[in-house]
Structure formats: structure tokens, C-alpha cells
Design a protein around this motif. Structure first.
Motif, mmCIF file in Angstrom:
data_model
loop_
_atom_site.group_PDB
_atom_site.id
_atom_site.type_symbol
_atom_site.label_atom_id
_atom_site.label_comp_id
_atom_site.label_asym_id
_atom_site.label_seq_id
_atom_site.Cartn_x
_atom_site.Cartn_y
_atom_site.Cartn_z
ATOM 1 N N ARG A 47 -1.360 23.003 -23.600
ATOM 2 C CA ARG A 47 -0.402 22.122 -22.913
ATOM 3 C C ARG A 47 -1.094 21.005 -22.138
ATOM 4 O O ARG A 47 -0.510 19.941 -21.931
ATOM 5 C CB ARG A 47 0.478 22.942 -21.977
ATOM 6 C CG ARG A 47 1.462 23.827 -22.716
ATOM 7 C CD ARG A 47 2.354 24.595 -21.752
ATOM 8 N NE ARG A 47 3.253 25.461 -22.469
ATOM 9 C CZ ARG A 47 3.182 26.791 -22.477
ATOM 10 N NH1 ARG A 47 2.252 27.416 -21.769
ATOM 11 N NH2 ARG A 47 4.049 27.494 -23.174
ATOM 12 N N ALA A 48 -2.327 21.223 -21.720
ATOM 13 C CA ALA A 48 -3.056 20.216 -20.943
ATOM 14 C C ALA A 48 -3.903 19.277 -21.811
ATOM 15 O O ALA A 48 -4.447 18.300 -21.308
ATOM 16 C CB ALA A 48 -3.960 20.915 -19.922
ATOM 17 N N ARG A 96 -2.689 37.699 -20.232
ATOM 18 C CA ARG A 96 -3.369 36.619 -19.510
ATOM 19 C C ARG A 96 -4.105 35.689 -20.487
ATOM 20 O O ARG A 96 -4.137 34.482 -20.299
ATOM 21 C CB ARG A 96 -4.348 37.225 -18.499
ATOM 22 C CG ARG A 96 -5.123 36.232 -17.709
ATOM 23 C CD ARG A 96 -4.296 35.705 -16.555
ATOM 24 N NE ARG A 96 -5.118 34.819 -15.764
ATOM 25 C CZ ARG A 96 -4.773 33.577 -15.467
ATOM 26 N NH1 ARG A 96 -3.607 33.108 -15.851
ATOM 27 N NH2 ARG A 96 -5.563 32.830 -14.762
ATOM 28 N N HIS A 100 7.399 20.107 -24.607
ATOM 29 C CA HIS A 100 6.459 19.898 -23.500
ATOM 30 C C HIS A 100 5.396 18.862 -23.872
ATOM 31 O O HIS A 100 5.061 17.995 -23.062
ATOM 32 C CB HIS A 100 5.784 21.216 -23.113
ATOM 33 C CG HIS A 100 4.749 21.043 -22.055
ATOM 34 N ND1 HIS A 100 5.064 21.002 -20.716
ATOM 35 C CD2 HIS A 100 3.412 20.844 -22.136
ATOM 36 C CE1 HIS A 100 3.952 20.803 -20.023
ATOM 37 N NE2 HIS A 100 2.938 20.699 -20.867
ATOM 38 N N GLU A 132 2.681 35.244 -24.605
ATOM 39 C CA GLU A 132 2.353 34.537 -23.361
ATOM 40 C C GLU A 132 2.833 35.268 -22.114
ATOM 41 O O GLU A 132 2.126 35.343 -21.114
ATOM 42 C CB GLU A 132 2.934 33.129 -23.376
ATOM 43 C CG GLU A 132 2.631 32.350 -22.104
ATOM 44 C CD GLU A 132 3.189 30.948 -22.112
ATOM 45 O OE1 GLU A 132 2.673 30.121 -21.343
ATOM 46 O OE2 GLU A 132 4.127 30.657 -22.879
ATOM 47 N N GLN A 144 -1.750 33.204 -21.942
ATOM 48 C CA GLN A 144 -1.367 32.235 -20.911
ATOM 49 C C GLN A 144 -2.448 31.179 -20.732
ATOM 50 O O GLN A 144 -2.150 29.987 -20.676
ATOM 51 C CB GLN A 144 -1.129 32.949 -19.571
ATOM 52 C CG GLN A 144 0.081 33.845 -19.555
ATOM 53 C CD GLN A 144 0.114 34.748 -18.318
ATOM 54 O OE1 GLN A 144 -0.773 34.733 -17.478
ATOM 55 N NE2 GLN A 144 1.158 35.564 -18.242
ATOM 56 N N VAL A 145 -3.702 31.613 -20.668
ATOM 57 C CA VAL A 145 -4.821 30.689 -20.485
ATOM 58 C C VAL A 145 -4.936 29.744 -21.681
ATOM 59 O O VAL A 145 -5.087 28.532 -21.520
ATOM 60 C CB VAL A 145 -6.142 31.466 -20.266
ATOM 61 C CG1 VAL A 145 -7.351 30.548 -20.353
ATOM 62 C CG2 VAL A 145 -6.106 32.187 -18.928
ATOM 63 N N GLN A 146 -4.851 30.292 -22.890
ATOM 64 C CA GLN A 146 -4.981 29.455 -24.084
ATOM 65 C C GLN A 146 -3.821 28.470 -24.208
ATOM 66 O O GLN A 146 -4.032 27.306 -24.561
ATOM 67 C CB GLN A 146 -5.084 30.330 -25.328
ATOM 68 C CG GLN A 146 -6.420 31.051 -25.405
ATOM 69 C CD GLN A 146 -6.519 31.968 -26.611
ATOM 70 O OE1 GLN A 146 -5.623 32.753 -26.884
ATOM 71 N NE2 GLN A 146 -7.615 31.854 -27.334
ATOM 72 N N LEU A 147 -2.611 28.900 -23.910
ATOM 73 C CA LEU A 147 -1.467 27.979 -23.980
ATOM 74 C C LEU A 147 -1.524 26.926 -22.883
ATOM 75 O O LEU A 147 -1.133 25.778 -23.109
ATOM 76 C CB LEU A 147 -0.151 28.752 -23.939
ATOM 77 C CG LEU A 147 0.202 29.392 -25.278
ATOM 78 C CD1 LEU A 147 1.329 30.399 -25.119
ATOM 79 C CD2 LEU A 147 0.571 28.334 -26.300
ATOM 80 N N ASN A 148 -2.015 27.276 -21.709
ATOM 81 C CA ASN A 148 -2.188 26.264 -20.659
ATOM 82 C C ASN A 148 -3.194 25.207 -21.094
ATOM 83 O O ASN A 148 -3.019 24.020 -20.812
ATOM 84 C CB ASN A 148 -2.610 26.917 -19.340
ATOM 85 C CG ASN A 148 -1.466 27.629 -18.656
ATOM 86 O OD1 ASN A 148 -0.294 27.346 -18.905
ATOM 87 N ND2 ASN A 148 -1.793 28.563 -17.795
ATOM 88 N N ARG A 149 -4.252 25.637 -21.808
ATOM 89 C CA ARG A 149 -5.237 24.683 -22.325
ATOM 90 C C ARG A 149 -4.594 23.777 -23.373
ATOM 91 O O ARG A 149 -4.826 22.567 -23.384
ATOM 92 C CB ARG A 149 -6.436 25.428 -22.913
ATOM 93 C CG ARG A 149 -7.588 24.482 -23.253
ATOM 94 C CD ARG A 149 -8.772 25.188 -23.866
ATOM 95 N NE ARG A 149 -8.443 25.447 -25.264
ATOM 96 C CZ ARG A 149 -8.613 26.600 -25.886
ATOM 97 N NH1 ARG A 149 -9.113 27.624 -25.252
ATOM 98 N NH2 ARG A 149 -8.284 26.734 -27.150
#
Length: 124
Positions: A30-31, A20, A59, A16, A23-28
Motif C-alpha cells: 500500500r505504501a 502480522r 486504495h 491480513e 499485515q506488514v507485507q500489505l502495508n509495504r
């Protein structure tokens, strides 16, 4: 909803800070309202992986619904995580308000393939 295997998830968590894409996949993840993690604890984790996984679970705790699949019982997690404290912290969050479904049946992948393992002799 997000579906990810544990192997994919660990790879994302470890990369992460460098990529990038992770980061994008983990943000998805987490959301997401629902996160499904398949094959949890199929192999041992090192201390760093266990800590990264704990932070993700922490989280998601009380933010998302989580579905986990595992062929290991929670009493084996401490050994696989290499740290009883981290295992207990993860289990504390996962099992709080959880429904546990035990499926003690043969593998569904092998259900219709048992004939492959029956020894038959071939006669000429």
C-alpha cells in the motif's frame, strides 16, 4: 517498488486480519510508489477475494502506479470475479489513465523449447 503474484496477493489479503506477516507485507504494498501484480485473473476468485482485491485497488488508485500482467482480457474479468459490478469497479480504477500493452506472441518461456514438441522417431 513491490512485485507480487496474484496468488501471493490473494493469500495476503485473506490472512491480513490474522497474521502480522501479511499485515506488514500489505502495508509495504500500500505504501509503494509502484506495484506490479503478475498473473492477474489466472484463476477465478470468489466474492470475498474479489471484494478484498477491489479494496486494495481502490486504495492504490491515484496513490501508486500499477503494472498488471494477465492472459485474460478485461471482458472476461466479470466471469472470473463472479460479479460484474465488482469487475466494473476494479476496471474503472485500473483503466482510468492507463496504458494497455497487448503482447499477442507465443509464450517467452516456450520460445526456445518448441523442439521438445516436435515428434521425432528414434531408429536403431
Amino acid at each position: 517498488m513491490t512485485f507480487v503474484t496474484m496468488g501471493e496477493l490473494l493469500s495476503l489479503l485473506k490472512t491480513e486480519e490474522f497474521t502480522r506477516k501479511a499485515q506488514v507485507q500489505l502495508n509495504r504494498i500500500r505504501a509503494s510508489d509502484l506495484v506490479i501484480i503478475d498473473d492477474l485473473m489466472y484463476m477465478a476468485m470468489d466474492q470475498r477475494e474479489a471484494t478484498l482485491f477491489f479494496h486494495l485497488i481502490n486504495h492504490l488508485y491515484e496513490r501508486s502506479s500499477i503494472i498488471l500482467t494477465s492472459n485474460k482480457s478485461p471482458d472476461q474479468w466479470g466471469e472470473l470475479l463472479g460479479d460484474e459490478g465488482v469487475a466494473m469497479a476494479i476496471l474503472d480504477r485500473i483503466l482510468h489513465r492507463a496504458e494497455v500493452v497487448h503482447m499477442n506472441e507465443a509464450s517467452y518461456r516456450m520460445k526456445h523449447r518448441q523442439s521438445m514438441f516436435v515428434s521425432e522417431s528414434v531408429q536403431n
